[in-house]
Design a protein around this motif. Structure first.
Motif, PDB file in Angstrom:
ATOM      1  N   LYS A 135       0.829  -1.201   0.000  1.00 38.68           N
ATOM      2  CA  LYS A 135       0.000   0.000   0.000  1.00 38.68           C
ATOM      3  C   LYS A 135       0.865   1.252   0.000  1.00 38.68           C
ATOM      4  CE  LYS A 135      -3.902   2.052   2.414  1.00 38.68           C
ATOM      5  NZ  LYS A 135      -4.834   1.924   3.580  1.00 38.68           N
ATOM      6  N   ALA A 136       1.959   1.192   0.770  1.00 35.54           N
ATOM      7  CA  ALA A 136       2.860   2.346   0.828  1.00 35.54           C
ATOM      8  C   ALA A 136       3.502   2.609  -0.521  1.00 35.54           C
ATOM      9  CB  ALA A 136       3.937   2.135   1.897  1.00 35.54           C
ATOM     10  N   GLU A 137       3.855   1.525  -1.237  1.00 39.39           N
ATOM     11  CA  GLU A 137       4.470   1.706  -2.563  1.00 39.39           C
ATOM     12  C   GLU A 137       3.487   2.355  -3.542  1.00 39.39           C
ATOM     13  OE1 GLU A 137       5.794  -2.130  -3.741  1.00 39.39           O
ATOM     14  OE2 GLU A 137       7.633  -2.076  -2.504  1.00 39.39           O
ATOM     15  N   ARG A 138       2.201   1.887  -3.466  1.00 38.85           N
ATOM     16  CA  ARG A 138       1.204   2.475  -4.352  1.00 38.85           C
ATOM     17  C   ARG A 138       1.010   3.959  -4.059  1.00 38.85           C
ATOM     18  NH1 ARG A 138      -1.446  -2.345  -3.132  1.00 38.85           N
ATOM     19  NH2 ARG A 138      -2.833  -1.261  -1.688  1.00 38.85           N
ATOM     20  N   LEU A 139       0.969   4.225  -2.737  1.00 42.54           N
ATOM     21  CA  LEU A 139       0.797   5.624  -2.366  1.00 42.54           C
ATOM     22  C   LEU A 139       2.003   6.455  -2.772  1.00 42.54           C
ATOM     23  CD1 LEU A 139      -0.814   5.214   1.165  1.00 42.54           C
ATOM     24  CD2 LEU A 139      -1.936   5.984  -0.931  1.00 42.54           C
ATOM     25  N   SER A 140       3.221   5.843  -2.655  1.00 41.09           N
ATOM     26  CA  SER A 140       4.426   6.565  -3.032  1.00 41.09           C
ATOM     27  C   SER A 140       4.428   6.865  -4.532  1.00 41.09           C
ATOM     28  CB  SER A 140       5.663   5.747  -2.654  1.00 41.09           C
ATOM     29  OG  SER A 140       6.840   6.424  -3.055  1.00 41.09           O
ATOM     30  N   ASN A 141       3.984   5.895  -5.345  1.00 39.29           N
ATOM     31  CA  ASN A 141       3.914   6.120  -6.806  1.00 39.29           C
ATOM     32  C   ASN A 141       2.912   7.236  -7.156  1.00 39.29           C
ATOM     33  OD1 ASN A 141       5.792   4.111  -7.361  1.00 39.29           O
ATOM     34  ND2 ASN A 141       4.238   2.491  -7.540  1.00 39.29           N
ATOM     35  N   GLU A 142       1.780   7.182  -6.418  1.00 41.27           N
ATOM     36  CA  GLU A 142       0.764   8.207  -6.680  1.00 41.27           C
ATOM     37  C   GLU A 142       1.294   9.594  -6.317  1.00 41.27           C
ATOM     38  OE1 GLU A 142      -3.935   9.123  -5.640  1.00 41.27           O
ATOM     39  OE2 GLU A 142      -2.987   7.265  -4.957  1.00 41.27           O
ATOM     40  N   ILE A 143       2.064   9.636  -5.205  1.00 44.11           N
ATOM     41  CA  ILE A 143       2.642  10.918  -4.795  1.00 44.11           C
ATOM     42  C   ILE A 143       3.618  11.429  -5.847  1.00 44.11           C
ATOM     43  CG2 ILE A 143       4.202  12.014  -3.117  1.00 44.11           C
ATOM     44  CD1 ILE A 143       2.874  10.237  -0.984  1.00 44.11           C
ATOM     45  N   ASP A 144       4.443  10.467  -6.382  1.00 43.66           N
ATOM     46  CA  ASP A 144       5.398  10.871  -7.418  1.00 43.66           C
ATOM     47  C   ASP A 144       4.686  11.446  -8.648  1.00 43.66           C
ATOM     48  OD1 ASP A 144       7.506  10.124  -5.866  1.00 43.66           O
ATOM     49  OD2 ASP A 144       7.710   8.107  -6.768  1.00 43.66           O
ATOM     50  N   GLN A 145       3.576  10.782  -9.050  1.00 43.62           N
ATOM     51  CA  GLN A 145       2.818  11.276 -10.200  1.00 43.62           C
ATOM     52  C   GLN A 145       2.234  12.678  -9.931  1.00 43.62           C
ATOM     53  OE1 GLN A 145      -0.111   8.279 -11.054  1.00 43.62           O
ATOM     54  NE2 GLN A 145       1.404   6.748 -11.729  1.00 43.62           N
ATOM     55  N   ILE A 146       1.732  12.799  -8.699  1.00 43.23           N
ATOM     56  CA  ILE A 146       1.148  14.107  -8.353  1.00 43.23           C
ATOM     57  C   ILE A 146       2.214  15.185  -8.336  1.00 43.23           C
ATOM     58  CG2 ILE A 146       0.032  15.412  -6.486  1.00 43.23           C
ATOM     59  CD1 ILE A 146      -1.507  12.816  -5.822  1.00 43.23           C
TER      60      ILE A 146
END
Length: 380
Positions: A135-146
């Motif tokens: 879950k943290a990795e998904r959130l980290s990827n989403e943060i990078d995209q944002i």
């Protein structure tokens, strides 16, 4: 080396020419300066002292220049207004982009809070480590995209802000230009009104001069036609029309030019009724003699006693119509005039109307008739 002044045509040294023709301090009697309307495009060089005459003669040209300038200023104002509309639209778009950025930043803060919560939960529970890490990795990827989107949007916002700053500066300049245009337009309108007022004043002056010239011409023609030997030769032109006016009653009678018995003598004239008067009305031409008020009446003998001969000339020189009389001293017609002229006296039955149209005579020829009055000047 000497050159010739193009204004006054005198010769002088080349180095002295500019000083000679200078508007300020120049000694050229015909030096010139730019027309007062040069600011709107008039390139005429006007001789000093001839400004008013130039403004009058070039009034139409100046009016055309003013109209052209006002039209240009009007177009500039329309263009400025259109650019202001575009700037306001761009402001609205930038404000919308800023709102979007704020929404993304809010969402980013929420994601970061969730990540921190997940990390804290992972430390408390090792059993669910694999799930939390995913879950943290998904959130980290989403943060990078944002974050990437934020960088792109930041660049766009910076670019838009730069454009807005330039446009704001342009708006300020345009506002200043608009104010200048309005001020210039007001000045041009005042100049145009002043020029129109001057043109109207000049038109009035010219009209008055035309009237004065017409009066002078009439006076000169009268003097040219005036005789000082007691003989009047009266040319009645446009005879048919004058005869119709007499028959209709519009102009029953006409007066001749005045004449004199001498330069300091009696002032006299003739009066004719082309459709008759009194006993001769409708059947005869009536011809009368008139004593007028003159400048030298005080030194003349009164009543008027000179023999008067009235003649209607036959232009074929065969048979003139002639009548003569001696004044009646008791008649008011021959006493010293108290008004402009005395009552006319003469021959109400001077000539039958049908005589005018006799084919064998030429009492009227080419629509012209001639009347002659002879005053005996002996013993005056």
């Amino acid at each position: 080396m000497k050159v010739r002044c193009s204004y006054c045509d005198i010769e002088l040294l080349r180095d002295e020419l500019s000083r000679h023709t200078a508007v300020e301090g120049g000694d050229c009697p015909k030096k010139r300066q730019m027309c007062a309307f040069h600011t709107i495009g008039c390139n005429t060089m006007v001789e000093i002292g001839q400004e008013t005459e130039n403004n009058v003669s070039e009034s139409q040209h100046h009016t055309d220049l003013l109209l052209r300038k006002v039209t240009e200023l009007g177009n500039m104002m329309i263009s400025t207004q259109e650019r202001n509309v575009q700037i306001r639209q761009l402001h609205t778009a930038v404000e919308g982009g800023t709102t979007d950025i704020q929404a993304i930043q809010t969402r980013l803060h929420k994601v970061e809070a969730e990540v921190r919560a997940c990390i804290d939960a992972g430390e408390r529970s090792r059993a669910d480590d694999n799930t939390d890490v995913g879950k943290a990795e998904r959130l980290s990827n989403e943060i990078d995209q944002i974050n990437h989107k934020l960088v792109v949007i930041d660049r766009k916002v910076c670019t838009s802000q730069g454009i807005v700053a330039m446009l704001n500066e342009s708006v300020e300049n345009n506002s200043m230009n608009t104010n200048n245009v309005q001020q210039n337009g007001k000045q041009l309108k005042e100049k145009m009104q002043s020029l129109e007022a001057k043109c109207k004043a000049q038109d009035r002056i010219i009209a008055l001069k035309d009237v004065a010239m017409a009066e002078h011409d009439l006076r000169i023609r009268s003097l040219e036609m005036t005789s000082y030997d007691g003989i009047l030769l009266w040319k009645i032109s446009d005879f048919a029309r004058k005869r119709r006016d007499a028959i209709s009653g519009r102009t029953p009678s006409i007066y001749s030019p005045y004449f004199f018995t001498s330069h300091h003598g009696y002032k006299l004239c003739a009066r004719v009724y082309l459709n008759g008067d009194g006993m001769g009305k409708g059947n005869h031409v009536s011809l009368f003699f008139v004593v007028m008020k003159g400048e030298y009446d005080a030194i003349l003998k009164w009543p008027f006693r000179q023999k008067v001969t009235l003649m209607w000339l036959d232009q074929s020189n065969r048979e003139h119509v002639i009548d003569a009389f001696r004044p009646d001293p008791s008649s008011t017609s021959f006493k010293r005039p108290s008004g402009d002229m005395n009552v006319a006296s003469g021959c109400p039955l001077f000539m039958p109307l049908n005589t005018l149209d006799m084919p064998e005579r030429q009492y009227v020829k080419d629509d012209v008739a001639f009347v002659k009055v002879i005053v005996d000047t002996i013993d005056i």
